[in-house]
Every structure is written in structure tokens, then in C-alpha cells.
Scaffold this motif. Structure first.
Motif, PDB file in Angstrom:
ATOM      1  N   LEU A 183       0.839  -1.187   0.000  1.00 44.35           N
ATOM      2  CA  LEU A 183       0.000   0.000   0.000  1.00 44.35           C
ATOM      3  C   LEU A 183       0.880   1.245   0.000  1.00 44.35           C
ATOM      4  CD1 LEU A 183      -2.764   1.477   0.387  1.00 44.35           C
ATOM      5  CD2 LEU A 183      -2.413   1.196   2.866  1.00 44.35           C
ATOM      6  N   ILE A 184       0.579   2.176  -0.912  1.00 44.09           N
ATOM      7  CA  ILE A 184       1.242   3.474  -0.926  1.00 44.09           C
ATOM      8  C   ILE A 184       0.200   4.548  -0.645  1.00 44.09           C
ATOM      9  CG2 ILE A 184       2.511   5.170  -2.300  1.00 44.09           C
ATOM     10  CD1 ILE A 184       3.780   2.890  -3.839  1.00 44.09           C
ATOM     11  N   ILE A 185       0.448   5.328   0.384  1.00 40.84           N
ATOM     12  CA  ILE A 185      -0.453   6.403   0.800  1.00 40.84           C
ATOM     13  C   ILE A 185       0.183   7.743   0.454  1.00 40.84           C
ATOM     14  CG2 ILE A 185      -1.621   7.496   2.767  1.00 40.84           C
ATOM     15  CD1 ILE A 185      -1.310   4.766   4.235  1.00 40.84           C
ATOM     16  N   ARG A 186      -0.616   8.659  -0.082  1.00 40.24           N
ATOM     17  CA  ARG A 186      -0.146  10.029  -0.248  1.00 40.24           C
ATOM     18  C   ARG A 186      -1.155  10.970   0.393  1.00 40.24           C
ATOM     19  NH1 ARG A 186       3.089  13.118  -4.937  1.00 40.24           N
ATOM     20  NH2 ARG A 186       3.087  15.164  -3.941  1.00 40.24           N
ATOM     21  N   THR A 187      -0.644  11.866   1.205  1.00 38.58           N
ATOM     22  CA  THR A 187      -1.505  12.835   1.862  1.00 38.58           C
ATOM     23  C   THR A 187      -1.625  14.109   1.025  1.00 38.58           C
ATOM     24  OG1 THR A 187       0.370  13.703   3.121  1.00 38.58           O
ATOM     25  CG2 THR A 187      -0.926  11.960   4.147  1.00 38.58           C
ATOM     26  N   SER A 188      -2.515  14.989   1.441  1.00 41.65           N
ATOM     27  CA  SER A 188      -2.732  16.342   0.898  1.00 41.65           C
ATOM     28  C   SER A 188      -3.611  16.384  -0.341  1.00 41.65           C
ATOM     29  CB  SER A 188      -1.409  17.063   0.601  1.00 41.65           C
ATOM     30  OG  SER A 188      -0.908  16.755  -0.693  1.00 41.65           O
ATOM     31  N   GLU A 190      -3.012  15.229  -3.307  1.00 40.91           N
ATOM     32  CA  GLU A 190      -2.300  15.070  -4.572  1.00 40.91           C
ATOM     33  C   GLU A 190      -2.320  13.602  -4.982  1.00 40.91           C
ATOM     34  OE1 GLU A 190      -1.429  17.591  -6.170  1.00 40.91           O
ATOM     35  OE2 GLU A 190      -1.242  19.200  -4.705  1.00 40.91           O
ATOM     36  N   GLU A 191      -2.372  13.350  -6.305  1.00 46.16           N
ATOM     37  CA  GLU A 191      -2.501  11.977  -6.785  1.00 46.16           C
ATOM     38  C   GLU A 191      -1.410  11.672  -7.800  1.00 46.16           C
ATOM     39  OE1 GLU A 191      -6.490  11.144  -8.029  1.00 46.16           O
ATOM     40  OE2 GLU A 191      -7.375  11.777  -6.124  1.00 46.16           O
ATOM     41  N   ARG A 192      -0.191  11.575  -7.318  1.00 40.74           N
ATOM     42  CA  ARG A 192       0.946  11.213  -8.163  1.00 40.74           C
ATOM     43  C   ARG A 192       2.028  10.610  -7.274  1.00 40.74           C
ATOM     44  NH1 ARG A 192       0.628  16.762  -7.948  1.00 40.74           N
ATOM     45  NH2 ARG A 192       2.301  17.818  -6.801  1.00 40.74           N
ATOM     46  N   LEU A 193       2.978   9.913  -7.906  1.00 46.16           N
ATOM     47  CA  LEU A 193       4.037   9.248  -7.156  1.00 46.16           C
ATOM     48  C   LEU A 193       5.252  10.137  -6.906  1.00 46.16           C
ATOM     49  CD1 LEU A 193       4.102   5.598  -8.569  1.00 46.16           C
ATOM     50  CD2 LEU A 193       3.585   6.328  -6.247  1.00 46.16           C
ATOM     51  N   SER A 194       5.436  11.149  -7.732  1.00 44.12           N
ATOM     52  CA  SER A 194       6.552  12.089  -7.533  1.00 44.12           C
ATOM     53  C   SER A 194       7.899  11.372  -7.398  1.00 44.12           C
ATOM     54  CB  SER A 194       6.289  12.977  -6.317  1.00 44.12           C
ATOM     55  OG  SER A 194       5.151  13.787  -6.530  1.00 44.12           O
ATOM     56  N   ASN A 195       8.161  10.458  -8.327  1.00 43.15           N
ATOM     57  CA  ASN A 195       9.474   9.796  -8.397  1.00 43.15           C
ATOM     58  C   ASN A 195       9.761   8.957  -7.152  1.00 43.15           C
ATOM     59  OD1 ASN A 195      11.869   9.159  -9.725  1.00 43.15           O
ATOM     60  ND2 ASN A 195      12.960  10.984  -9.026  1.00 43.15           N
ATOM     61  N   PHE A 196       8.736   8.319  -6.632  1.00 44.59           N
ATOM     62  CA  PHE A 196       8.860   7.514  -5.412  1.00 44.59           C
ATOM     63  C   PHE A 196       8.548   6.052  -5.700  1.00 44.59           C
ATOM     64  CE2 PHE A 196       6.758   6.156  -1.272  1.00 44.59           C
ATOM     65  CZ  PHE A 196       7.936   6.060  -0.546  1.00 44.59           C
ATOM     66  N   LEU A 197       9.521   5.175  -5.492  1.00 43.20           N
ATOM     67  CA  LEU A 197       9.339   3.721  -5.590  1.00 43.20           C
ATOM     68  C   LEU A 197       8.670   3.304  -6.899  1.00 43.20           C
ATOM     69  CD1 LEU A 197       8.216   2.880  -1.916  1.00 43.20           C
ATOM     70  CD2 LEU A 197      10.533   2.830  -2.871  1.00 43.20           C
ATOM     71  N   LEU A 198       9.115   3.867  -8.011  1.00 41.44           N
ATOM     72  CA  LEU A 198       8.468   3.583  -9.297  1.00 41.44           C
ATOM     73  C   LEU A 198       8.569   2.109  -9.671  1.00 41.44           C
ATOM     74  CD1 LEU A 198       9.717   6.684 -11.346  1.00 41.44           C
ATOM     75  CD2 LEU A 198       7.576   6.418 -10.061  1.00 41.44           C
ATOM     76  N   TRP A 199       9.709   1.512  -9.470  1.00 38.73           N
ATOM     77  CA  TRP A 199       9.901   0.092  -9.788  1.00 38.73           C
ATOM     78  C   TRP A 199       9.113  -0.780  -8.815  1.00 38.73           C
ATOM     79  CZ3 TRP A 199      12.766  -2.489 -13.594  1.00 38.73           C
ATOM     80  CH2 TRP A 199      12.954  -3.858 -13.390  1.00 38.73           C
ATOM     81  N   GLN A 200       9.197  -0.448  -7.559  1.00 39.33           N
ATOM     82  CA  GLN A 200       8.614  -1.284  -6.511  1.00 39.33           C
ATOM     83  C   GLN A 200       7.093  -1.203  -6.475  1.00 39.33           C
ATOM     84  OE1 GLN A 200      10.978   1.017  -6.272  1.00 39.33           O
ATOM     85  NE2 GLN A 200      12.698   0.341  -5.010  1.00 39.33           N
ATOM     86  N   ALA A 201       6.515  -0.168  -7.082  1.00 32.54           N
ATOM     87  CA  ALA A 201       5.068   0.060  -6.993  1.00 32.54           C
ATOM     88  C   ALA A 201       4.274  -0.669  -8.072  1.00 32.54           C
ATOM     89  CB  ALA A 201       4.778   1.556  -7.077  1.00 32.54           C
ATOM     90  N   ALA A 202       4.893  -1.608  -8.779  1.00 34.31           N
ATOM     91  CA  ALA A 202       4.244  -2.260  -9.917  1.00 34.31           C
ATOM     92  C   ALA A 202       2.862  -2.813  -9.571  1.00 34.31           C
ATOM     93  CB  ALA A 202       5.140  -3.375 -10.464  1.00 34.31           C
ATOM     94  N   TYR A 203       2.710  -3.405  -8.388  1.00 32.70           N
ATOM     95  CA  TYR A 203       1.420  -3.982  -7.998  1.00 32.70           C
ATOM     96  C   TYR A 203       0.930  -3.442  -6.646  1.00 32.70           C
ATOM     97  CZ  TYR A 203       1.321  -7.130 -11.928  1.00 32.70           C
ATOM     98  OH  TYR A 203       1.258  -7.639 -13.208  1.00 32.70           O
ATOM     99  N   SER A 204       1.406  -2.263  -6.288  1.00 32.44           N
ATOM    100  CA  SER A 204       0.954  -1.655  -5.037  1.00 32.44           C
ATOM    101  C   SER A 204      -0.472  -1.146  -5.171  1.00 32.44           C
ATOM    102  CB  SER A 204       1.863  -0.490  -4.657  1.00 32.44           C
ATOM    103  OG  SER A 204       3.197  -0.899  -4.482  1.00 32.44           O
TER     104      SER A 204
END
Length: 247
Positions: A183-188, A190-204
Motif C-alpha cells: 500500500l502506498i499512501i499520499r496525503t494532501s 495530490e494523486e501522483r508518485l513524484s518519483n517515489f518507488l516507481l519500480w517497486q510500486a508495480a502492484y501496489s
């Protein structure tokens, strides 16, 4: 949080902690006050993660792009990181929390590098929650460094080009040995990854919440876990294959 079983919990939750500045602006406060309140949210979230038995919690503390911010704000953020480690390291160690830091350390000042090393070495044998701090981290840079490492070994004849596989890349990322985030949570809001765990997020799974990070608390965290547990994760397969794919 609702009643849960160990098998239904995510193993790894990652959080993009966003909105400190906007939280402060809404209240007519300087941005540093938002960052300081954000540190309190970090403490509460780490405690909540430990309470529910989470194995890995990754926090996006400082991106490789954050250096573009005003020097005064960068210095404030670095100061808060130093203060957090100096103040909280003993308590985290006592709570059996292991700290691991991901990101590029080559350009960091010696005092920052020394603190990060101290935090990792002090807690390296702990076996409860692993707190992963993404500091001076950018996913594209991480992937590029992993690719360069493999390319060097190919050029030196240490490995064949056929050995450059997804698993080989994964093994050379900063997160080697850490399971991909469930699970990846982003607060505020905003709905983007901002260069965070791009490879690891394949099935998050992703959860975007409107709260600014300083308002994030244990109730919000447990609510996010509850929402995750309602998701139907297939990993690209059919429902009857989920157990195998997610094993």
C-alpha cells in the motif's frame, strides 16, 4: 481499526508525506512549523505501525528534488532530520525498530551521513518494525544506479547480458531485501508518485487522502489499513490465482 488477522495485514506500507507547507499556510504560520508538526505525525505513525504489527514502513522524508527548495527551508528540513534521529533513536531501538535508509548518500555532508550510519548500525539487529527512511531519494536515480551497476559487471565479464533480469535489477536497488509496498499512501489530496518507488510500486495499492501530513494520525493510519483490506488484489491473474501470486 477493525478486527484483523495477521494474513490480512499489508506487510509493507509506504507513505508520501505531503502538505506540511500548505498546513502551515492555512494557519498563517511559517513553513517550518508545518515541517515540525509533520515530525510529530511521523512519531505517531511509527507507533501505530508497530501497534498493528506492520513489518515495513517506508517514509518519503526528503527527495532528490527537494534540494531545489530555498536554502533556508532545506536547512530546516535537514535540521529536523538530525533532531529526529538524535531524539528518537534510543526510543526506536528500545521498541525493537530497525532503521534502514534508502537514497543516494554520495553527495551528503559528513554529519548527515554519520547520523544515518549510526541509526542503521545501532538498530541493525532489531526484529520488529523496519522503518525505511527515503532520504535524498529519487526512484529514477535509484533505477539508473542499479542499471549502471549491472552494466559495469557485464562490461567486466562478471555476468552475461542474459543475467540482466527484473530480479537482478531488484537485487541492486536501494530496497534490496525489502518486499515491495502493498500500500502506498499520499496525503494532501495530490494523486501522483513524484518519483517515489516507481519500480517497486508495480502492484501496489494506492490511497490518496485529503488530509495534510501534519494532520495524519493513528486513526487515519488505521483507517487506511482498513481500506486496504477491502481491496481485491489479483497481481495480474484471476481471483483463484491470487493466493499463489501474492504468496
Amino acid at each position: 481499526m477493525s478486527d484483523i488477522t495477521r494474513s490480512s495485514l499489508p506487510e509493507h506500507v509506504a507513505i508520501i508525506m505531503d502538505g506540511n507547507g500548505r498546513w502551515a499556510k492555512q494557519r498563517g504560520l511559517p513553513r517550518i512549523m508545518g515541517h515540525r508538526r509533520g515530525v510529530e505525525a511521523v512519531r505517531e505513525t511509527v507507533r501505530a505501525a508497530g501497534e498493528c504489527g506492520l513489518k515495513y514502513l517506508t517514509l518519503f522524508a526528503f527527495s532528490s528534488e527537494n534540494w531545489r527548495r530555498p536554502v533556508s527551508e532545506v536547512n530546516d528540513l535537514l535540521g529536523l532530520l538530525k533532531a529526529f534521529i538524535r531524539r528518537d533513536l534510543a526510543d526506536l531501538h528500545k521498541e525493537n525498530v530497525r532503521i534502514r535508509v534508502i537514497g543516494d548518500r554520495d553527495s551528503l555532508n559528513d554529519d548527515i551521513s554519520a547520523l544515518l550510519i549510526e541509526a542503521e548500525q545501532t538498530t541493525r539487529d532489531n526484529t520488529a518494525l523496519t522503518l525505511v527512511i527515503a532520504f535524498n531519494y529519487g526512484s529514477r536515480d535509484e533505477i539508473a544506479r542499479a542499471a549502471a551497476s549491472l552494466a559495469r559487471d557485464v562490461a567486466l565479464g562478471k555476468i552475461d547480458v542474459s543475467a540482466v533480469t527484473p530480479d537482478a535489477i531488484t537485487a541492486r536497488l536501494d530496497t534490496a531485501g525489502i518486499p515491495d509496498p502493498d500500500l502506498i499512501i499520499r496525503t494532501s489530496g495530490e494523486e501522483r508518485l513524484s518519483n517515489f518507488l516507481l519500480w517497486q510500486a508495480a502492484y501496489s495499492e494506492f490511497l490518496f487522502i485529503p488530509d495534510y501530513w501534519p494532520d495524519f494520525d493513528r486513526k487515519t493510519f488505521f483507517s487506511a489499513i482498513d481500506q486496504y483490506m477491502t481491496r481485491d488484489r489479483r497481481f495480474g491473474g484471476l481471483p483463484d490465482q491470487v493466493a499463489v501470486a501474492g504468496a
